[in-house]
Design a protein around this motif. Structure first.
Motif, short mmCIF file in Angstrom:
data_model
loop_
_atom_site.label_atom_id
_atom_site.label_comp_id
_atom_site.label_asym_id
_atom_site.label_seq_id
_atom_site.Cartn_x
_atom_site.Cartn_y
_atom_site.Cartn_z
N ALA A 97 35.61 45.76 35.66
CA ALA A 97 35.28 44.37 35.99
C ALA A 97 36.36 43.43 35.48
O ALA A 97 36.75 42.48 36.18
CB ALA A 97 33.93 44.01 35.39
N VAL A 98 36.86 43.67 34.29
CA VAL A 98 37.92 42.81 33.72
C VAL A 98 39.19 42.95 34.54
O VAL A 98 39.86 41.95 34.86
CB VAL A 98 38.17 43.16 32.24
N LYS A 99 39.55 44.17 34.94
CA LYS A 99 40.75 44.38 35.76
C LYS A 99 40.60 43.68 37.11
O LYS A 99 41.54 43.07 37.61
CB LYS A 99 40.99 45.87 35.98
N GLY A 100 39.42 43.80 37.72
CA GLY A 100 39.18 43.14 39.01
C GLY A 100 39.28 41.64 38.89
O GLY A 100 39.83 40.97 39.77
N THR A 112 47.91 30.19 46.29
CA THR A 112 48.11 28.74 46.17
C THR A 112 49.59 28.41 46.12
O THR A 112 50.01 27.39 46.64
CB THR A 112 47.41 28.18 44.92
N ASP A 113 50.42 29.27 45.52
CA ASP A 113 51.86 29.04 45.51
C ASP A 113 52.43 29.11 46.92
O ASP A 113 53.27 28.31 47.31
CB ASP A 113 52.57 30.06 44.61
N GLU A 168 45.96 37.06 42.32
CA GLU A 168 46.14 36.91 43.77
C GLU A 168 45.89 35.47 44.20
O GLU A 168 46.58 34.96 45.08
CB GLU A 168 45.21 37.86 44.52
N GLU A 169 44.92 34.82 43.61
CA GLU A 169 44.64 33.42 43.96
C GLU A 169 45.81 32.53 43.58
O GLU A 169 46.16 31.60 44.31
CB GLU A 169 43.37 32.95 43.27
#
Length: 91
Positions: A36-39, A51-52, A46-47
């Motif tokens: 869960a932490v890795k995800g 946005t970049d 990725e977000e």
């Protein structure tokens, strides 16, 4: 010392937890939590990339200064009306 808890007390609590849940269930919980932490980290990363990219693709806004600005001070207008009324009453 961690707030008055010694290493022996922590080991006793860990032993009780292992007896209650078992090592297999604790291993599964740890694996699920790690996944869960890795995800979460992957989604945040990725977000940031998305946005970049969006910022790079969009043209920058142009600012024009040829339009006159309309700024109104309502309190000043009300004070001017009251002052005019007071002057009319005095006359």
């Amino acid at each position: 010392m961690l707030g008055g808890i010694s290493i022996w007390q922590l080991l006793i609590v860990l032993g009780i937890i292992i007896l209650v849940f078992g090592t297999k269930k604790l291993r599964n919980v740890g694996t699920d939590l790690g996944g869960a932490v890795k995800g979460f980290k992957k989604a945040v990363h990725e977000e940031d990339k998305d946005t970049d990219k969006k910022d790079d693709e969009q043209p920058q806004a142009k600012v024009r200064h040829d339009e006159p600005g309309n700024t109104y001070d309502v309190q000043a207008e009300e004070k001017a009306k009251q002052a005019a009324e007071n002057n009319d009453e005095r006359k």
